[in-house]
Write a protein that holds these residues in place. Structure first.
Motif, PDB file in Angstrom:
ATOM      1  N   LEU A 138       0.812  -1.218   0.000  1.00 61.30           N
ATOM      2  CA  LEU A 138       0.000   0.000   0.000  1.00 61.30           C
ATOM      3  C   LEU A 138       0.849   1.273   0.000  1.00 61.30           C
ATOM      4  N   SER A 139       2.124   1.112   0.320  1.00 59.94           N
ATOM      5  CA  SER A 139       2.955   2.296   0.560  1.00 59.94           C
ATOM      6  C   SER A 139       3.144   3.174  -0.663  1.00 59.94           C
ATOM      7  N   GLY A 140       3.057   2.600  -1.867  1.00 54.23           N
ATOM      8  CA  GLY A 140       3.307   3.399  -3.068  1.00 54.23           C
ATOM      9  C   GLY A 140       2.097   4.098  -3.634  1.00 54.23           C
ATOM     10  N   LEU A 141       0.959   3.984  -2.975  1.00 55.34           N
ATOM     11  CA  LEU A 141      -0.270   4.593  -3.481  1.00 55.34           C
ATOM     12  C   LEU A 141      -0.322   6.053  -3.051  1.00 55.34           C
ATOM     13  N   SER A 142       0.433   6.854  -3.751  1.00 61.91           N
ATOM     14  CA  SER A 142       0.693   8.239  -3.310  1.00 61.91           C
ATOM     15  C   SER A 142      -0.496   9.169  -3.471  1.00 61.91           C
ATOM     16  N   SER A 143      -1.494   8.762  -4.274  1.00 66.89           N
ATOM     17  CA  SER A 143      -2.667   9.626  -4.484  1.00 66.89           C
ATOM     18  C   SER A 143      -3.910   9.101  -3.790  1.00 66.89           C
ATOM     19  N   LEU A 144      -3.766   8.002  -3.040  1.00 71.86           N
ATOM     20  CA  LEU A 144      -4.932   7.326  -2.467  1.00 71.86           C
ATOM     21  C   LEU A 144      -5.646   8.208  -1.446  1.00 71.86           C
ATOM     22  N   LYS A 145      -6.957   8.332  -1.614  1.00 71.32           N
ATOM     23  CA  LYS A 145      -7.788   9.099  -0.691  1.00 71.32           C
ATOM     24  C   LYS A 145      -8.757   8.215   0.105  1.00 71.32           C
ATOM     25  N   THR A 146      -9.185   7.123  -0.515  1.00 75.76           N
ATOM     26  CA  THR A 146     -10.145   6.230   0.151  1.00 75.76           C
ATOM     27  C   THR A 146      -9.635   4.798   0.087  1.00 75.76           C
ATOM     28  N   LEU A 147      -9.528   4.158   1.245  1.00 79.01           N
ATOM     29  CA  LEU A 147      -9.085   2.770   1.333  1.00 79.01           C
ATOM     30  C   LEU A 147     -10.110   1.986   2.143  1.00 79.01           C
ATOM     31  N   LYS A 148     -10.683   0.946   1.509  1.00 80.71           N
ATOM     32  CA  LYS A 148     -11.682   0.113   2.166  1.00 80.71           C
ATOM     33  C   LYS A 148     -11.126  -1.287   2.365  1.00 80.71           C
ATOM     34  N   LEU A 149     -10.989  -1.673   3.634  1.00 81.18           N
ATOM     35  CA  LEU A 149     -10.462  -2.990   3.995  1.00 81.18           C
ATOM     36  C   LEU A 149     -11.378  -3.664   5.019  1.00 81.18           C
ATOM     37  N   GLU A 150     -12.655  -3.404   4.954  1.00 80.08           N
ATOM     38  CA  GLU A 150     -13.603  -3.983   5.912  1.00 80.08           C
ATOM     39  C   GLU A 150     -13.712  -5.498   5.724  1.00 80.08           C
ATOM     40  N   ASP A 151     -13.839  -6.187   6.872  1.00 85.20           N
ATOM     41  CA  ASP A 151     -14.062  -7.636   6.859  1.00 85.20           C
ATOM     42  C   ASP A 151     -13.066  -8.350   5.955  1.00 85.20           C
ATOM     43  N   SER A 152     -11.784  -8.112   6.184  1.00 84.38           N
ATOM     44  CA  SER A 152     -10.741  -8.705   5.342  1.00 84.38           C
ATOM     45  C   SER A 152      -9.751  -9.533   6.137  1.00 84.38           C
ATOM     46  N   GLN A 153     -10.115  -9.916   7.356  1.00 80.78           N
ATOM     47  CA  GLN A 153      -9.268 -10.785   8.177  1.00 80.78           C
ATOM     48  C   GLN A 153      -7.890 -10.179   8.413  1.00 80.78           C
ATOM     49  N   LEU A 154      -7.853  -8.881   8.625  1.00 81.17           N
ATOM     50  CA  LEU A 154      -6.573  -8.201   8.852  1.00 81.17           C
ATOM     51  C   LEU A 154      -6.085  -8.454  10.277  1.00 81.17           C
ATOM     52  N   THR A 155      -4.783  -8.266  10.465  1.00 80.74           N
ATOM     53  CA  THR A 155      -4.203  -8.257  11.805  1.00 80.74           C
ATOM     54  C   THR A 155      -3.632  -6.883  12.067  1.00 80.74           C
ATOM     55  N   SER A 156      -3.433  -6.591  13.327  1.00 87.58           N
ATOM     56  CA  SER A 156      -2.916  -5.269  13.681  1.00 87.58           C
ATOM     57  C   SER A 156      -1.542  -5.023  13.054  1.00 87.58           C
ATOM     58  N   ARG A 157      -0.729  -6.056  12.981  1.00 91.43           N
ATOM     59  CA  ARG A 157       0.619  -5.886  12.437  1.00 91.43           C
ATOM     60  C   ARG A 157       0.611  -5.681  10.930  1.00 91.43           C
ATOM     61  N   SER A 158      -0.336  -6.317  10.243  1.00 85.74           N
ATOM     62  CA  SER A 158      -0.306  -6.309   8.777  1.00 85.74           C
ATOM     63  C   SER A 158      -0.616  -4.964   8.168  1.00 85.74           C
ATOM     64  N   ILE A 159      -1.178  -4.025   8.933  1.00 85.43           N
ATOM     65  CA  ILE A 159      -1.564  -2.743   8.327  1.00 85.43           C
ATOM     66  C   ILE A 159      -0.921  -1.543   9.018  1.00 85.43           C
ATOM     67  N   ARG A 160       0.129  -1.786   9.765  1.00 86.15           N
ATOM     68  CA  ARG A 160       0.769  -0.628  10.409  1.00 86.15           C
ATOM     69  C   ARG A 160       1.256   0.382   9.388  1.00 86.15           C
ATOM     70  N   GLY A 161       1.524  -0.087   8.157  1.00 86.01           N
ATOM     71  CA  GLY A 161       2.024   0.818   7.122  1.00 86.01           C
ATOM     72  C   GLY A 161       1.033   1.850   6.650  1.00 86.01           C
ATOM     73  N   ILE A 162      -0.240   1.738   7.045  1.00 84.19           N
ATOM     74  CA  ILE A 162      -1.224   2.720   6.574  1.00 84.19           C
ATOM     75  C   ILE A 162      -0.929   4.112   7.116  1.00 84.19           C
ATOM     76  N   SER A 163      -0.154   4.178   8.182  1.00 84.28           N
ATOM     77  CA  SER A 163       0.167   5.493   8.746  1.00 84.28           C
ATOM     78  C   SER A 163       0.990   6.340   7.771  1.00 84.28           C
TER      79      SER A 163
END
Length: 983
Positions: A138-163
């Protein structure tokens, strides 16, 4: 500038020319993607890809800008897919990509996201990332404004990069099971939410109170959804109160009990929506809520709030939507505290306390608001509430729902007259009197009218009812005092599907030509006439309830050809025999014909109706044998109170799913061995065979019916011992709520009208316990369990294994020939409420441990040969009188009048004292006192005579004189008696 536009337009035209409407490389990329789908999309090589479904292009450049590949069934629905960015390299101008619900598990390594430099919206919700680390992808999506990851079996560690997604404005992370660990990095890197966030959805995760402090650094945040998490206790929301741009805050479905301290909510000046429903708030609303002057939507429902709802919200004059259902608010019936709420449109307040406030002299006041929705019910028992006068001035109501408020007075026909936009109109369980009148204008939107459980009188208007309510689907006027006939104009109401006029005083014959109806209840009226052919005209009828009238006639063979799903014609005057026919042609699932005069045998075709689930033919005059149910799908069979005389061999087959079998009070003369064998492993819950002529032993195979909760074999001729293995059946359920679903199926017929059926048809089971016969109805059945073997010829001892029935509530073994002792294991029957072993030949002591049974309400060991002491008078045994133990000559102890040896006598009341009935203790005291007194007197006399010589001589003189006188008196009288005898 002019030259640039011309060249740009030329290039676009050239591109469109070569790609036949869309760019060639993008079309080829789409076809390559389509080849990977398990079910390819209807894309064709020769057509313009910009016109393909799920594809949108720019109107100026012809480039693909929006691509929807959600639920595309990539590869196989059971096969995980790893996203390869190279498949999308051709879409350089893509702005929105939807990959939801594709079972994506992660990303192919070393495939950068540089292809999506223009991507603004990415939807990857409903996937299965599980342990995959998607941060780098996800890190290279430099223009991203909306990200939908609902009900995707995520873990807390797997998405720390969203910051690191600094351009992100909308982040959807609901339903992932995330928790506070997202804030804690193993590398001790500080986590921060993307600073430009305006929408943050974290609902249905596992976050706790710790999360709230991390939200303070989001100055642009407008919408924050935190419902369905693990916030609990008194909440410190200082991190949220500083979000000055916040417009929506959702804290619903948590365990919050309040807000910590006196936190200042004045910073949330622009907050428009607040949802704190389904929490554990108590007491009045926080005073700080008064500062939320911009609030438009407020949901306080399903908490424990108290206080006056009007005064608590007096300052929130911007409110449009207000819900406070399921609390303990006091709602002033005058509604004057809402006088300044000019924007108010919707009020949902069911399940609170509607009160008669100080303004309820009902001085007329004109509200500033025009409601569209008013839904209000009361938990307060009162019969004196007036209908609020402010309703006189409401003209925009679409939903008016006021059940259980116990309003009084004349029925408010003016409500229908004033509100022409009404869709739902519900005024149930009040005491409205007077007649129901039609408004002068048609109500074109009215879908439902429910006026049940009032005191409405008069007749149902006949003229113009179809034109006034042309689109009415649901009409319920049951439980009133309406008389007269059923209007024939109901047959012209082409939209009417549900009509309930039960429990009134309607007379006349059944209506005809009501061909559109799916649900009709006319029970408990005074209707007469024949059931057919009226029924044959209702060709779309699914549910028909006509019990409790005086309908007559035979049941013709055409009965099988109706579209009925449920028919109740109980408590009428129907005669004749049940028709034979092709059972598989009927759609009937529920058939109730009890309390009529039907006679003859029960045809096999009748019970093998292919859809039949519930059958009740009880209280008729049916004869011959119980038919075979081998090919039947019936779950509930009630054939009691007939004249059936035998059982068919092989009554139930392998496909049987029987729940209840009720054959009580017939004339069946046989053993039950074959029946029990047929019922084996069928999941049977209730077996009732009371009041027949069954003989023989109770077979041990009965113990294979391990799902039984009620067994009644009483009033038969069973002999032999009670099977020990009965103690292995649970006779109860760990969770009765789980069992309720079984009895729900008695009326849940898989139809959109099933919600109506619970009040009309419920499983009913009669069982005798606590010396009375009770009828258990509906879900209550799942809470009752018991065994009744009384009034047979059973002998032998009571199996001690019955003490294993720790969940049983009723056990009746009375009126048999049982011998031996009462098992001490009965003290394990922790839930038992009724225990009766009277009228047997039991001996020995009553186990004293029985006094520990805390739920026992009825106990009888009367008419046996028991001996010893009665159980201690404590707990429930304090409530049992002499009748519980009578006619056991060798029993002693309270409450019997006979005391046990070594125990104090029974203390009788003063009004029952009988002279001469001294106790053992009183007599013992008397003897001791007499002996001591007599000895003391003799010693005093002897001492006195020894000391005083004169008294000693006088004493012996008088003793000698008394002795001599007595001697001569006897001698003289004896001689006289002898002479008289000789003569």
């Amino acid at each position: 500038m002019r030259m640039k536009i011309t060249v740009g337009a030329f290039l676009v035209l050239l591109g469109l020319l070569f790609c036949e409407g869309c760019w060639k490389n993008e079309r080829e990329a789409l076809l390559a993607l389509n080849a990977q789908f398990a079910t390819p999309l209807p894309w064709e090589d020769a057509t313009d890809c910009c016109k393909w479904e799920r594809v949108q292009c720019s109107t100026t450049t012809g480039r693909v800008t929006i691509l929807d590949l959600s639920s595309a069934a990539w590869h196989n629905s059971d096969e995980k897919w790893y996203l390869n960015y190279s498949d999308f390299r051709a879409f350089q101008h893509l702005k929105s990509l939807n990959l939801a619900a594709n079972n994506i598990a992660g990303f192919v390594a070393n495939q950068g996201s540089h292809s999506f430099i223009n991507l603004e919206v990415l939807d990857m919700s409903n996937n299965n990332f599980n342990e995959s680390d998607i941060s780098s992808a996800l890190s290279g999506l430099s223009s991203l404004k909306t990200l939908k990851l609902e009900d995707s079996q995520l873990t807390s560690r797997s998405i720390r990069g969203i910051s690191k997604l600094r351009t992100l404005e909308n982040l959807y992370l609901a339903e992932n099971g995330l928790n506070d660990s997202i804030l804690k990095s193993p590398e001790k890197e500080e986590f921060a939410w993307p600073i430009n966030l305006q929408y943050l959805g974290l609902g249905e995760n596992g976050f706790s109170n710790v999360l709230l402090s991390s939200l303070s650094g989001l100055p642009r945040l407008k919408s924050l959804y935190l419902g369905n998490n693990k916030f609990e206790g008194s909440l410190n929301i200082s991190g949220i109160l500083g979000l000055s741009n916040l417009e929506i805050l959702d804290l619903s479905h948590n365990n919050i009990t309040g807000f910590e301290g006196h936190q200042d909510w004045s910073g949330l000046k622009v907050l428009e929506e607040l949802d704190i429903s389904y929490n554990e708030f108590e007491g009045p609303l926080p005073p700080s809520f008064a500062n939320l002057t911009s609030l438009q939507n407020l949901d306080l429902s399903h908490n424990h709030f108290t206080g006056n709802i009007g005064s608590s919200l007096a300052s929130l004059t911007s409110l449009e939507y207000l819900s406070f259902e399921g609390n303990q608010f006091e709602v002033p019936i005058s509604f004057t505290p809402f006088a300044n709420h000019s924007n108010l449109k919707s009020i949902y307040g069911k399940g609170n306390k509607v009160i008669l406030d100080s303004q309820s002299t009902l001085v007329t006041w004109v509200p500033k608001f025009q409601l569209e929705v008013l839904s209000l019910s009361s938990m307060t028992e009162t019969n004196s509430l007036p209908l609020p006068n402010f309703l006189f001035y409401q003209y925009n109501l679409s939903l008016l729902e006021l059940p259980d408020c116990r309003f009084k007075g004349e029925f408010p026909n003016w409500l229908l007259e004033n509100n022409t936009k009404l869709i739902y109109f519900v005024l149930t369980n009040s005491t409205f009197t007077g007649t129901f009148q039609l408004p002068s204008r048609p109500l074109l939107n009215l879908y439902e009218i429910d006026l049940s459980d009032n005191s409405i009188t008069g007749q149902i208007p006949n003229n113009n009812i179809s034109s006034i309510f042309p689109n009415l689907i649901y009409l319920n006027m049951s439980m009133n005092a309406i008389h007269g006939s059923i209007p024939h104009e109901f047959g012209q109401m082409n939209s009417l599907e549900t009509l309930d006029l039960s429990n009134n005083y309607l007379s006349g014959e059944l209506p005809k030509n009501m061909s559109r109806l799916n649900f009709l209840s006319l029970s408990n009226n005074k209707l007469n006439g024949t059931l057919f052919p009226s029924l044959s005209t209702m060709n779309q009828l699914w549910f028909l309830f006509l019990d409790g009238n005086s309908l007559s006639g035979n049941i013709p063979i055409a009965f099988y050809n109706t579209s009925l799903l449920a028919l109740d014609v109980s408590n009428n005057l129907l005669v004749g025999k049940l028709p034979r026919g092709e059972g598989n042609r009927s759609s009937l699932k529920m058939l109730l014909m009890s309390n009529n005069n039907l006679e003859g045998s029960i045809p096999t075709e009748f019970v093998e109706l292919i859809s039949l689930r519930y059958l009740d033919l009880s209280h008729n005059k049916l004869t011959n044998s119980v038919p075979s149910f081998v090919n039947s799908s019936a779950k509930f069979i009630h054939l009691s109170n007939n004249r059936l005389s035998g059982l068919t061999k092989g009554m139930f087959g392998n496909r049987s799913t029987l729940v209840t079998l009720d054959l009580r009070y017939n004339e069946i003369t046989s053993t039950i061995h074959q029946l029990v064998q047929d019922l084996r492993y069928r999941g049977l819950k209730i077996l009732l065979l009371k009041g027949n002529h069954f003989t023989g032993h109770i077979p041990k195979e009965l113990c294979h019916l391990t799902d039984l909760i009620l067994l009644d074999l009483s009033h038969n001729n069973f002999n032999g011992p009670i099977p020990n293995c009965l103690g292995t059946i649970q006779f109860g359920n760990e969770d009765p709520i789980d069992l309720q679903g079984t009895f729900d199926s008695a009326y849940a017929l898989g139809s959109r009208y099933s919600f109506n059926l619970q009040q009309y048809v419920q499983e009913k089971v009669e069982f005798t316990t606590k010396e009375r016969s009770y009828t258990y109805t509906g879900k209550v059945v799942s809470y009752m369990n018991g065994i009744d073997l009384s009034s047979n010829r059973l002998n032998g001892s009571i199996p001690f294994e019955l003490g294993n029935l720790t969940k049983i509530r009723g056990l009746n073994l009375s009126h048999n020939y049982l011998t031996g002792q009462i098992p001490i294991t009965f003290s394990n029957l922790a839930q038992i409420e009724s225990l009766d072993v009277s009228f047997n030949k039991l001996n020995g002591n009553i186990p004293l441990q029985l006094s520990e049974l805390t739920f026992l309400a009825v106990f009888s060991v009367a008419h046996n040969n028991l001996s010893g002491a009665t159980p201690d008078r404590k707990g429930q045994f304090m409530t049992f009188d002499e009748r519980s133990y009578q006619d056991n000559p060798f029993l002693c102890g309270l409450p019997l009048p006979k005391a046990c040896v070594g125990q104090p006598p029974v203390n009788l009341p003063n009004d029952s004292y009988i002279e001469g009935t001294d106790s053992l203790v009183d007599m013992y005291v008397f003897y001791v006192s007499f002996a001591v007194s007599y000895t003391s007197i003799l010693l005093v006399i002897a001492a006195t005579l020894f000391i005083n010589q004169h008294w000693r001589r006088a004493w012996f003189y008088y003793i000698e004189l008394l002795s001599t006188s007595c001697y001569y008196f006897i001698q003289d009288n004896l001689c006289k008696f002898s002479i008289m005898k000789i003569k």
